[in-house]
Design an enzyme around this catalytic site. Sequence first.
Site, mmCIF file in Angstrom:
data_model
loop_
_atom_site.group_PDB
_atom_site.id
_atom_site.type_symbol
_atom_site.label_atom_id
_atom_site.label_comp_id
_atom_site.label_asym_id
_atom_site.label_seq_id
_atom_site.Cartn_x
_atom_site.Cartn_y
_atom_site.Cartn_z
ATOM 1 N N TYR A 144 19.314 -18.748 -1.706
ATOM 2 C CA TYR A 144 18.101 -18.699 -0.806
ATOM 3 C C TYR A 144 18.205 -19.890 0.243
ATOM 4 O O TYR A 144 18.986 -20.950 -0.445
ATOM 5 C CB TYR A 144 16.936 -18.924 -1.816
ATOM 6 C CG TYR A 144 15.554 -19.265 -1.053
ATOM 7 C CD1 TYR A 144 14.732 -18.415 -0.508
ATOM 8 C CD2 TYR A 144 14.971 -20.626 -1.202
ATOM 9 C CE1 TYR A 144 13.706 -18.533 0.124
ATOM 10 C CE2 TYR A 144 13.814 -20.915 -0.701
ATOM 11 C CZ TYR A 144 13.206 -19.653 0.135
ATOM 12 O OH TYR A 144 11.963 -19.857 0.736
ATOM 13 N N ASP A 239 24.549 -25.551 1.567
ATOM 14 C CA ASP A 239 23.175 -25.940 1.530
ATOM 15 C C ASP A 239 22.845 -26.403 -0.123
ATOM 16 O O ASP A 239 23.163 -25.927 -1.021
ATOM 17 C CB ASP A 239 22.368 -24.420 1.310
ATOM 18 C CG ASP A 239 21.000 -24.529 1.239
ATOM 19 O OD1 ASP A 239 20.571 -25.836 1.103
ATOM 20 O OD2 ASP A 239 20.156 -23.519 1.450
ATOM 21 N N LYS A 267 14.364 -31.566 -1.429
ATOM 22 C CA LYS A 267 13.975 -31.858 -2.832
ATOM 23 C C LYS A 267 14.248 -33.346 -3.089
ATOM 24 O O LYS A 267 13.343 -34.117 -2.721
ATOM 25 C CB LYS A 267 14.520 -30.935 -3.853
ATOM 26 C CG LYS A 267 14.321 -29.398 -3.257
ATOM 27 C CD LYS A 267 14.531 -28.347 -4.170
ATOM 28 C CE LYS A 267 13.849 -27.040 -3.818
ATOM 29 N NZ LYS A 267 14.696 -25.621 -3.351
HETATM 30 C C1 PLP Z 1 14.304 -24.963 -1.967
HETATM 31 C C2 PLP Z 1 15.494 -24.473 -1.219
HETATM 32 C C3 PLP Z 1 15.476 -24.346 0.145
HETATM 33 C C4 PLP Z 1 14.148 -24.444 0.886
HETATM 34 O O1 PLP Z 1 13.520 -25.654 1.007
HETATM 35 P P1 PLP Z 1 11.857 -25.900 1.361
HETATM 36 O O2 PLP Z 1 11.752 -27.339 1.158
HETATM 37 O O3 PLP Z 1 11.171 -25.126 0.025
HETATM 38 O O4 PLP Z 1 11.782 -25.152 2.433
HETATM 39 C C5 PLP Z 1 16.583 -24.131 0.809
HETATM 40 N N1 PLP Z 1 17.675 -23.995 0.091
HETATM 41 C C6 PLP Z 1 17.984 -24.037 -1.269
HETATM 42 C C7 PLP Z 1 19.261 -23.877 -1.696
HETATM 43 C C8 PLP Z 1 16.734 -24.439 -1.703
HETATM 44 O O5 PLP Z 1 17.027 -24.623 -3.363
#
Ligand code: PLP
Length: 430
Positions: A144, A239, A267
């Site tokens: 994701y 990511d 995060k």
């Molecule tokens: C949470 C997450 C996102 C998206 O971040 P948001 O702050 O919710 O837009 C993208 N990549 C990874 C791996 C994530 O865990």
Amino acid sequence: MNFDKSKRLFEEANKVIPGGVNSPVRAFKSVNGTPLFITKGEGAKMIDADGNEFIDYIGSWGPHLFGHNPLFIKNALTEALENGTSFGAPTETEIKMAQLVIELVPSVEMVRMVNSGTEATMSAIRLARGYTGKPKFIKFEGCYHGHADYFLIKAGSGALTLGVPNSPGVTEGNAKDTLVARYNDIDSVYDLFDKNKDEIAAIIVEPIGGNMGVVPAKKEFLQALRKLCDEQNCVLIFDEVMTGFRVAKGGAQEVYGINADLTTFGKIIGGGLPVGAFGGKKEIMETLAPVGPVYQAGTLSGNPLAMAAGVAALTHIKNNPDIYSELEEKASWLENAFKENLNQQNKNFAMNRVGSMSCMFFTETEVTNFDDAVKSDTKLYADYFHGMLKRGIYLAPSQFEAMFISTAHSNEMLEKTANAHYETMKEILG
Ligand SMILES: *Cc1c(COP(=O)(O)O)cnc(C)c1O
């Protein structure tokens, strides 16, 4: 345990907010329940509108490495608030923030702040395209990367290598430059390169998958991606929105010893405020506006409150390198307690864990990719979730999410969690 007030609030919320929530997974839909409305978080505990107290293993979906509302972040925020909430002009705290990220994550030479993980990943893809002059990129099924149109793409059926939209509102035009490969399967990547010669700008990957449950990449897989990107003039994007500062101070790239060209953060980097960032090689980052031609901007980017919280979080990490061994110890204790209990019940559910992020899959076979993960018995997970909840343990309301441990989880809380797990498993497995 009584959830009456939360239920009432949820009914009210549903009248004015679609589905009653501002992000879908909060709605408890996949565990067939209604969400708890939270009034307070402190350390590893959360209290809901009915006054119930929980040990929290979601941690706001990752940010709370030190639990809720730690004093050093609260103090930094209070101090910053005295001077104003936003200027739309550079501040010294932004330099400090960038310096900290660069110091903690060796592959990052320059960094740009944004307001969410989604913004970070969509900007990184644009940058990679602008830098290489190529249109397509590869993502992996089950990873994701936020909700930008061209990420909401799933693998096409059979021999089709083209992705197809995963949500109404995403057009085939959005889908046509997104190629979808299988996680931990390097041949599926080679195959896409064969069929899309000189067209692939980037590979974006969660080096430890955290959005199909927890599914770590195999080291050889990431090494092969690194090599391929070097050979093909392709940007390797890790990511690390979830894994950054979570699995090690330098993120998953430190754990694997592999450097990305660009890395995305979110995060933990915001200390609980809405922050994202992307950074990497200077040569690539300097194609961004205003130095270079690739446009990217944000009215509230580098916001002084957000930067104060972020600097406090990263400074704490820098000054306390032992927290990662402490988290490892706590998380492995809990993993072993869960496993022992499964043995006693003659069950062998798959469990994946890297440091303080873990996931128990309700399937007996090993989970190394999305296809494995979706074999899980999600109905059984829902029973497990509700059994844990009524015993005061707040887990993610979905099988396909991580369980996070923070430094605020005490040994006593972990023992209480293990006991709740024993009782719940006895109850649901009969
Ligand atoms: C949470 C997450 C996102 C998206 O971040 P948001 O702050 O919710 O837009 C993208 N990549 C990874 C791996 C994530 O865990």
